[in-house]
Design an enzyme around this catalytic site. Structure first.
Site, short mmCIF file in Angstrom:
data_model
loop_
_atom_site.label_atom_id
_atom_site.label_comp_id
_atom_site.label_asym_id
_atom_site.label_seq_id
_atom_site.Cartn_x
_atom_site.Cartn_y
_atom_site.Cartn_z
N TYR A 53 0.84 -1.20 0.00
CA TYR A 53 0.00 0.00 0.00
C TYR A 53 0.88 1.25 0.00
O TYR A 53 1.75 1.41 0.86
CB TYR A 53 -0.95 0.03 1.22
N GLY A 209 -16.43 2.19 -3.45
CA GLY A 209 -17.04 3.53 -3.41
C GLY A 209 -18.33 3.61 -4.22
O GLY A 209 -19.10 4.55 -4.09
N1 LIG Z 1 -6.81 -8.07 0.52
C1 LIG Z 1 -6.98 -7.31 -0.54
O1 LIG Z 1 -6.62 -7.71 -1.67
C2 LIG Z 1 -7.58 -5.95 -0.39
C3 LIG Z 1 -8.00 -5.23 -1.53
C4 LIG Z 1 -8.57 -3.97 -1.35
C5 LIG Z 1 -8.71 -3.44 -0.07
N2 LIG Z 1 -8.27 -4.16 1.03
C6 LIG Z 1 -8.39 -3.61 2.40
O2 LIG Z 1 -9.73 -3.19 2.63
C7 LIG Z 1 -9.76 -1.80 2.94
C8 LIG Z 1 -11.03 -1.20 2.38
O3 LIG Z 1 -11.10 -1.47 0.99
P1 LIG Z 1 -11.77 -0.43 0.03
O4 LIG Z 1 -11.10 0.88 0.17
O5 LIG Z 1 -11.80 -1.05 -1.32
O6 LIG Z 1 -13.25 -0.36 0.68
P2 LIG Z 1 -14.60 0.29 0.19
O7 LIG Z 1 -15.38 0.55 1.43
O8 LIG Z 1 -15.24 -0.55 -0.84
O9 LIG Z 1 -14.20 1.67 -0.50
C9 LIG Z 1 -13.72 2.72 0.26
C10 LIG Z 1 -13.60 3.92 -0.63
O10 LIG Z 1 -14.91 4.41 -0.96
C11 LIG Z 1 -14.91 5.82 -0.99
N3 LIG Z 1 -15.74 6.27 0.12
C12 LIG Z 1 -15.81 5.74 1.37
N4 LIG Z 1 -16.70 6.41 2.12
C13 LIG Z 1 -17.20 7.38 1.36
C14 LIG Z 1 -18.14 8.40 1.60
N5 LIG Z 1 -18.74 8.52 2.78
N6 LIG Z 1 -18.42 9.25 0.58
C15 LIG Z 1 -17.83 9.11 -0.61
N7 LIG Z 1 -16.92 8.16 -0.89
C16 LIG Z 1 -16.59 7.30 0.08
C17 LIG Z 1 -13.45 6.25 -0.79
O11 LIG Z 1 -12.76 6.20 -2.04
P3 LIG Z 1 -12.61 7.45 -3.02
O12 LIG Z 1 -12.57 8.67 -2.19
O13 LIG Z 1 -11.39 7.19 -3.77
O14 LIG Z 1 -13.81 7.40 -3.87
C18 LIG Z 1 -12.91 5.10 0.03
O15 LIG Z 1 -11.52 4.98 -0.03
C19 LIG Z 1 -8.46 -1.22 2.39
O16 LIG Z 1 -8.03 -0.06 3.07
C20 LIG Z 1 -7.51 -2.38 2.62
O17 LIG Z 1 -7.07 -2.38 3.97
C21 LIG Z 1 -7.74 -5.40 0.87
#
Ligand SMILES: NC(=O)c1ccc[n+]([C@@H]2O[C@H](COP(=O)([O-])OP(=O)(O)OC[C@H]3O[C@@H](n4cnc5c(N)ncnc54)[C@H](OP(=O)(O)O)[C@@H]3O)[C@@H](O)[C@H]2O)c1
Length: 323
Positions: A53, A209
């Site tokens: 990351y 998102g």
């Molecule tokens: N094991 C794996 O392969 C893997 C893969 C991915 C993630 N992860 C882990 O899972 C965690 C979460 O994953 P994810 O970031 O994909 O989760 P997610 O909940 O699907 O997306 C989060 C993203 O959505 C947007 N967002 C969140 N709340 C919001 C709001 N209130 N209003 C508007 N936009 C909002 C933001 O992105 P924007 O601002 O860019 O739109 C935020 O970074 C990561 O930090 C990581 O630790 C693991």
């Protein structure tokens, strides 16, 4: 905040895990600190990271944040994806895992990782080699528990069979993708995790998102504006329809879609903690508020109806696998 045992282990984790993928990539050090502190104030003790990351910067930022109270938090990191240009700078070989764990420990400013994940299955390394390496890490006190991310159910079972046969440290947790838009893990991974008493910390509860509904407005900024990987991952008609239905329902019933989408994931009994992600404190708040939603069976079923129920692991439709 509720706390649950992580799988069959004795460690207790909050029922929301904070993902730190945005630390150093979207959120600078100052904003990451605010996001971290807000989560801690609301009872989160579980923080997910990975060596790749922000090219190591997420670990560096998290390391500074946890330093003063290291034993109060449960942290994860991962290895598998490329970290350099040579043939051995990737995968789950003893060479790469050892090098990457030592680098992660340094960046995270700690002697131990609570939960260390293999970030993806490696088709080119014998699983026995990877697991014996992780077993050694536990014996050395460098990691406490072993996790598997992005493994298929048969790959997890293969790992379980190796650790049992070789008397290695057990597999404690898996980390699959799971949201209303990505439900494939319901057919095999989650029933397997339930049966094997594995912890499940699932990622991308908002579909990166999309389930915020913000992309209905073309002027908004976000991951889908810039990342081809995310555009490809979610680019289909069914996904668009599900987002539309879900957002209409949330609006009509006065729910914040972010809270509702995360509460829907949490309500699956096999999920230990969804991993939430945010780039600002304002984004984080509704994610934390997901804990206040009363997700009845009726409400969950109604929301589930907005997306396709995944194909079962049997063609005998009448024999539903229970999750
Ligand atoms: N094991 C794996 O392969 C893997 C893969 C991915 C993630 N992860 C882990 O899972 C965690 C979460 O994953 P994810 O970031 O994909 O989760 P997610 O909940 O699907 O997306 C989060 C993203 O959505 C947007 N967002 C969140 N709340 C919001 C709001 N209130 N209003 C508007 N936009 C909002 C933001 O992105 P924007 O601002 O860019 O739109 C935020 O970074 C990561 O930090 C990581 O630790 C693991």
């Amino acid at each position: 905040m509720n706390y649950k045992n992580l799988g069959n282990s004795g460690i207790k984790v909050s029922s929301l895990c904070l993902g730190t993928m945005t630390f150093g990539d979207g959120a600078d050090a100052a904003m990451s600190k605010k996001i971290y502190q807000t989560s801690r104030d609301r009872g989160v003790n579980f923080f997910d990271c990975a060596n790749v990351y922000a090219k190591g910067e997420s670990e560096r930022i998290l390391g500074k944040l946890i330093y003063e109270h290291r034993d109060e938090v449960v942290i994860t990191t991962k290895a598998y994806y490329p970290t350099g240009n040579t043939v051995n700078d990737r995968g789950l070989s003893r060479h790469h895992l050892t090098k990457e764990l030592n680098k992660s420990l340094k960046r995270l400013n700690t002697d131990y990782i609570d939960l260390y994940y293999m970030h993806c299955f490696d088709t080119e390394t014998p699983l026995e080699e990877s697991l014996s390496t992780l077993n050694d890490f536990v014996k050395q006190g460098k990691i406490h528990y072993i996790g598997l991310s992005n493994f298929a159910a048969w790959q997890v079972m293969k790992a379980i069979s190796i650790v049992e046969k070789s008397n290695y440290e057990p597999i404690t947790c898996i980390q699959p993708m799971y949201s209303l838009l990505k439900r494939q893990c319901e057919s095999e991974l989650l029933p397997m995790a339930y049966s094997e008493k594995l912890g499940v910390t699932s990622y991308s509860p908002l579909g990166g998102g999309l389930l915020t509904g913000k992309y209905h407005n073309s002027n908004v900024d976000g991951r889908f504006k810039t990342s081809e990987m995310y555009q490809k991952r979610y680019d289909d008609e069914v996904t668009n329809k599900t987002v539309d239905r879900f957002i209409k329902f949330a609006m009509a019933n006065d729910y914040d879609p972010v809270s509702l989408a995360i509460a829907w994931v949490s309500a699956n009994q096999t999920i230990t903690a969804p991993i939430i992600g945010a780039r600002t404190v304002a984004q984080l708040e509704p994610a934390l508020n997901s804990l206040t939603i009363e997700m009845t069976k009726e409400l969950r079923d109604e929301i589930s109806g907005f997306s396709l129920t995944p194909t079962l692991a049997t063609d005998r439709k009448e024999e539903q696998l229970s999750t």
